[in-house]
Structures are given as C-alpha cells and as structure tokens.
Design a protein around this motif. Sequence first.
Motif, PDB file in Angstrom:
ATOM      1  N   GLY A  68       0.791  -1.169   0.025  1.00 49.30           N
ATOM      2  CA  GLY A  68       0.016  -0.039  -0.011  1.00 49.30           C
ATOM      3  C   GLY A  68       0.897   1.118  -0.072  1.00 49.30           C
ATOM      4  O   GLY A  68       0.473   2.214  -0.742  1.00 49.30           O
ATOM      5  N   ILE A  69       2.168   1.216   0.873  1.00 46.99           N
ATOM      6  CA  ILE A  69       3.034   2.448   0.771  1.00 46.99           C
ATOM      7  C   ILE A  69       3.458   2.481  -0.547  1.00 46.99           C
ATOM      8  O   ILE A  69       3.409   3.605  -1.036  1.00 46.99           O
ATOM      9  CB  ILE A  69       4.129   2.131   1.937  1.00 46.99           C
ATOM     10  CG1 ILE A  69       3.260   2.249   3.240  1.00 46.99           C
ATOM     11  CG2 ILE A  69       4.849   3.368   1.733  1.00 46.99           C
ATOM     12  CD1 ILE A  69       4.176   1.569   4.322  1.00 46.99           C
ATOM     13  N   TRP A  70       3.720   1.665  -1.193  1.00 46.60           N
ATOM     14  CA  TRP A  70       4.519   1.685  -2.540  1.00 46.60           C
ATOM     15  C   TRP A  70       3.555   2.194  -3.538  1.00 46.60           C
ATOM     16  O   TRP A  70       3.471   2.965  -4.555  1.00 46.60           O
ATOM     17  CB  TRP A  70       5.192   0.497  -3.028  1.00 46.60           C
ATOM     18  CG  TRP A  70       6.521   0.105  -2.227  1.00 46.60           C
ATOM     19  CD1 TRP A  70       7.497   0.912  -2.042  1.00 46.60           C
ATOM     20  CD2 TRP A  70       6.642  -0.952  -1.325  1.00 46.60           C
ATOM     21  NE1 TRP A  70       8.400   0.430  -0.930  1.00 46.60           N
ATOM     22  CE2 TRP A  70       7.857  -0.756  -0.695  1.00 46.60           C
ATOM     23  CE3 TRP A  70       5.904  -2.062  -0.933  1.00 46.60           C
ATOM     24  CZ2 TRP A  70       8.438  -1.712   0.099  1.00 46.60           C
ATOM     25  CZ3 TRP A  70       6.451  -2.955  -0.348  1.00 46.60           C
ATOM     26  CH2 TRP A  70       7.664  -2.972   0.246  1.00 46.60           C
ATOM     27  N   LYS A  71       2.302   1.527  -3.448  1.00 47.39           N
ATOM     28  CA  LYS A  71       1.283   2.216  -4.588  1.00 47.39           C
ATOM     29  C   LYS A  71       0.964   3.394  -4.188  1.00 47.39           C
ATOM     30  O   LYS A  71       0.758   4.431  -5.241  1.00 47.39           O
ATOM     31  CB  LYS A  71      -0.167   1.268  -4.125  1.00 47.39           C
ATOM     32  CG  LYS A  71       0.262  -0.276  -4.982  1.00 47.39           C
ATOM     33  CD  LYS A  71       0.564  -0.092  -6.568  1.00 47.39           C
ATOM     34  CE  LYS A  71      -0.534   0.060  -7.352  1.00 47.39           C
ATOM     35  NZ  LYS A  71      -0.305   0.390  -8.739  1.00 47.39           N
ATOM     36  N   PHE A  72       0.793   3.901  -2.916  1.00 50.55           N
ATOM     37  CA  PHE A  72       0.445   5.452  -2.585  1.00 50.55           C
ATOM     38  C   PHE A  72       1.631   6.177  -3.315  1.00 50.55           C
ATOM     39  O   PHE A  72       1.076   7.161  -3.952  1.00 50.55           O
ATOM     40  CB  PHE A  72       0.433   5.540  -1.127  1.00 50.55           C
ATOM     41  CG  PHE A  72       0.385   6.881  -0.608  1.00 50.55           C
ATOM     42  CD1 PHE A  72      -0.722   7.728  -0.770  1.00 50.55           C
ATOM     43  CD2 PHE A  72       1.723   7.396   0.151  1.00 50.55           C
ATOM     44  CE1 PHE A  72      -0.625   8.867  -0.326  1.00 50.55           C
ATOM     45  CE2 PHE A  72       1.697   8.716   0.461  1.00 50.55           C
ATOM     46  CZ  PHE A  72       0.469   9.651   0.306  1.00 50.55           C
ATOM     47  N   HIS A  73       2.841   5.668  -2.969  1.00 52.08           N
ATOM     48  CA  HIS A  73       4.106   6.515  -3.705  1.00 52.08           C
ATOM     49  C   HIS A  73       3.823   6.758  -5.193  1.00 52.08           C
ATOM     50  O   HIS A  73       4.105   7.807  -5.799  1.00 52.08           O
ATOM     51  CB  HIS A  73       5.282   5.864  -3.516  1.00 52.08           C
ATOM     52  CG  HIS A  73       6.267   6.258  -4.026  1.00 52.08           C
ATOM     53  ND1 HIS A  73       7.066   5.723  -4.984  1.00 52.08           N
ATOM     54  CD2 HIS A  73       7.252   7.283  -3.841  1.00 52.08           C
ATOM     55  CE1 HIS A  73       7.963   6.007  -5.630  1.00 52.08           C
ATOM     56  NE2 HIS A  73       8.246   7.216  -4.907  1.00 52.08           N
ATOM     57  N   GLU A  74       3.270   5.613  -5.899  1.00 53.62           N
ATOM     58  CA  GLU A  74       3.329   5.589  -7.355  1.00 53.62           C
ATOM     59  C   GLU A  74       1.992   6.399  -7.797  1.00 53.62           C
ATOM     60  O   GLU A  74       2.246   7.221  -8.648  1.00 53.62           O
ATOM     61  CB  GLU A  74       3.148   4.255  -7.870  1.00 53.62           C
ATOM     62  CG  GLU A  74       4.225   3.500  -7.858  1.00 53.62           C
ATOM     63  CD  GLU A  74       4.123   1.784  -8.111  1.00 53.62           C
ATOM     64  OE1 GLU A  74       3.044   1.652  -8.740  1.00 53.62           O
ATOM     65  OE2 GLU A  74       5.126   1.267  -8.115  1.00 53.62           O
ATOM     66  N   ASP A  75       0.930   6.244  -7.112  1.00 57.31           N
ATOM     67  CA  ASP A  75      -0.427   6.832  -7.348  1.00 57.31           C
ATOM     68  C   ASP A  75      -0.670   8.434  -6.910  1.00 57.31           C
ATOM     69  O   ASP A  75      -1.494   9.061  -7.704  1.00 57.31           O
ATOM     70  CB  ASP A  75      -1.638   5.978  -6.950  1.00 57.31           C
ATOM     71  CG  ASP A  75      -1.559   4.747  -7.494  1.00 57.31           C
ATOM     72  OD1 ASP A  75      -0.749   4.332  -8.669  1.00 57.31           O
ATOM     73  OD2 ASP A  75      -2.043   3.527  -7.346  1.00 57.31           O
ATOM     74  N   ALA A  76      -0.137   8.616  -5.806  1.00 54.21           N
ATOM     75  CA  ALA A  76      -0.745   9.857  -5.085  1.00 54.21           C
ATOM     76  C   ALA A  76       0.587  10.902  -4.802  1.00 54.21           C
ATOM     77  O   ALA A  76       0.157  11.871  -4.588  1.00 54.21           O
ATOM     78  CB  ALA A  76      -1.351   9.501  -3.893  1.00 54.21           C
ATOM     79  N   LEU A  77       1.614  10.467  -5.245  1.00 57.42           N
ATOM     80  CA  LEU A  77       2.742  11.563  -5.182  1.00 57.42           C
ATOM     81  C   LEU A  77       3.527  11.920  -6.426  1.00 57.42           C
ATOM     82  O   LEU A  77       3.832  10.949  -7.455  1.00 57.42           O
ATOM     83  CB  LEU A  77       3.950  10.925  -4.317  1.00 57.42           C
ATOM     84  CG  LEU A  77       3.260  10.659  -2.700  1.00 57.42           C
ATOM     85  CD1 LEU A  77       4.425   9.887  -1.751  1.00 57.42           C
ATOM     86  CD2 LEU A  77       2.804  11.661  -2.168  1.00 57.42           C
ATOM     87  N   ILE A 118      11.960   4.594   0.604  1.00 55.18           N
ATOM     88  CA  ILE A 118      11.770   4.448  -1.025  1.00 55.18           C
ATOM     89  C   ILE A 118      12.825   5.189  -1.871  1.00 55.18           C
ATOM     90  O   ILE A 118      13.428   6.168  -1.378  1.00 55.18           O
ATOM     91  CB  ILE A 118      10.320   5.247  -1.258  1.00 55.18           C
ATOM     92  CG1 ILE A 118       8.991   4.275  -0.488  1.00 55.18           C
ATOM     93  CG2 ILE A 118       9.873   5.709  -2.704  1.00 55.18           C
ATOM     94  CD1 ILE A 118       7.674   4.838  -0.782  1.00 55.18           C
ATOM     95  N   GLU A 119      12.951   4.806  -3.020  1.00 54.62           N
ATOM     96  CA  GLU A 119      13.848   5.403  -3.756  1.00 54.62           C
ATOM     97  C   GLU A 119      13.519   5.924  -5.007  1.00 54.62           C
ATOM     98  O   GLU A 119      12.216   5.766  -5.501  1.00 54.62           O
ATOM     99  CB  GLU A 119      15.091   4.469  -4.201  1.00 54.62           C
ATOM    100  CG  GLU A 119      15.752   3.780  -3.103  1.00 54.62           C
ATOM    101  CD  GLU A 119      16.677   2.729  -3.406  1.00 54.62           C
ATOM    102  OE1 GLU A 119      16.664   2.319  -4.610  1.00 54.62           O
ATOM    103  OE2 GLU A 119      17.465   2.083  -2.500  1.00 54.62           O
ATOM    104  N   ASN A 120      14.242   6.685  -5.900  1.00 57.66           N
ATOM    105  CA  ASN A 120      14.010   7.398  -7.155  1.00 57.66           C
ATOM    106  C   ASN A 120      12.705   8.345  -6.971  1.00 57.66           C
ATOM    107  O   ASN A 120      11.685   8.112  -7.618  1.00 57.66           O
ATOM    108  CB  ASN A 120      13.464   6.397  -8.163  1.00 57.66           C
ATOM    109  CG  ASN A 120      14.802   5.139  -8.306  1.00 57.66           C
ATOM    110  OD1 ASN A 120      15.903   5.737  -8.309  1.00 57.66           O
ATOM    111  ND2 ASN A 120      14.418   3.979  -8.709  1.00 57.66           N
ATOM    112  N   PRO A 121      13.034   9.646  -6.481  1.00 58.98           N
ATOM    113  CA  PRO A 121      14.096   9.797  -5.596  1.00 58.98           C
ATOM    114  C   PRO A 121      13.330   9.449  -4.235  1.00 58.98           C
ATOM    115  O   PRO A 121      12.246   9.272  -3.909  1.00 58.98           O
ATOM    116  CB  PRO A 121      13.880  11.424  -5.751  1.00 58.98           C
ATOM    117  CG  PRO A 121      12.655  11.961  -6.203  1.00 58.98           C
ATOM    118  CD  PRO A 121      12.099  10.747  -6.893  1.00 58.98           C
TER     119      PRO A 121
END
Length: 140
Positions: A68-77, A118-121
Amino acid sequence: MDPSDKITDTEQKIKGLEQDLNDLRQGLTLVADYYRDLQKMSKQQEAVEAVDEILARPLVDEDIEFEGIWKFHEDALIADPEARVPFEVMYKAFVQYCEQSGRSIVEHDAFEFVFAHIENPAPVPDKGDWVGYRLRPGTP
C-alpha cells in the motif's frame, strides 16, 4: 483316465495356484510400498505447508501490507525536490488512499520507516516534513 494322470493334473493346478498366489503377494507388496511412499510424500507435503505457514506466509502478508505504501507513492505523489509535506498530512493522505483503494493501512511509525526507504527519488525527512514529494492534485 489313469490315476497318475489325475495326480499330475492336480499337481499342475496346485503349481498354477501357487504361482497365482505368489503373483498376488508380489502385487500386494508393490501396493504396500506405494502406500508407504504416498504416506511419506504426504508427511513431506505437510511439513512444507507447515514451514510455509510459519515462515513464508508472514513475509507475504508483510509485503502485501507494505505494498500500500509503494502504491501510494506511485499513485498519489509527484517528485518535486522543492516540495514539503508535513509528516501528519502525508500519513493522513496515505490512510485515506488506503481506505479508498482497499489496501492495508500500516501504523504511522511503520509508514514513516518504509516511506523513508523509497527510492527514485528518496524522500528526506526534515523538521517534521517530507521533502522531495508533493501530493498529486485530487489526492485526499
């Protein structure tokens, strides 16, 4: 028919029956061996499932939880080196994202730990803010 022929014929039948009995015993031995092998394989399968239940499943559950954290990173940020989002605002947006998307919500400390890696960045925690990302427009 000569009585000696009758004895020879009976002996032949007995020998045939003895051979059939021997064949049946060999077949029974094969079936018993197969059954033992099947039991052994069943016990091995149970052991594999037990190991999976004890070791692997928690790891998979943990991955699902943090997905969920990674998907939040991809979808919401959106990566933005100048952007600053307060820790509490970012976590609340994450919780709302998870509630809307049906993903697992992790505790605040776990979110901060994983999010910081999380990376990139990579987001940078600075004085109560996450630096390097902004919330996508329309993100709760």
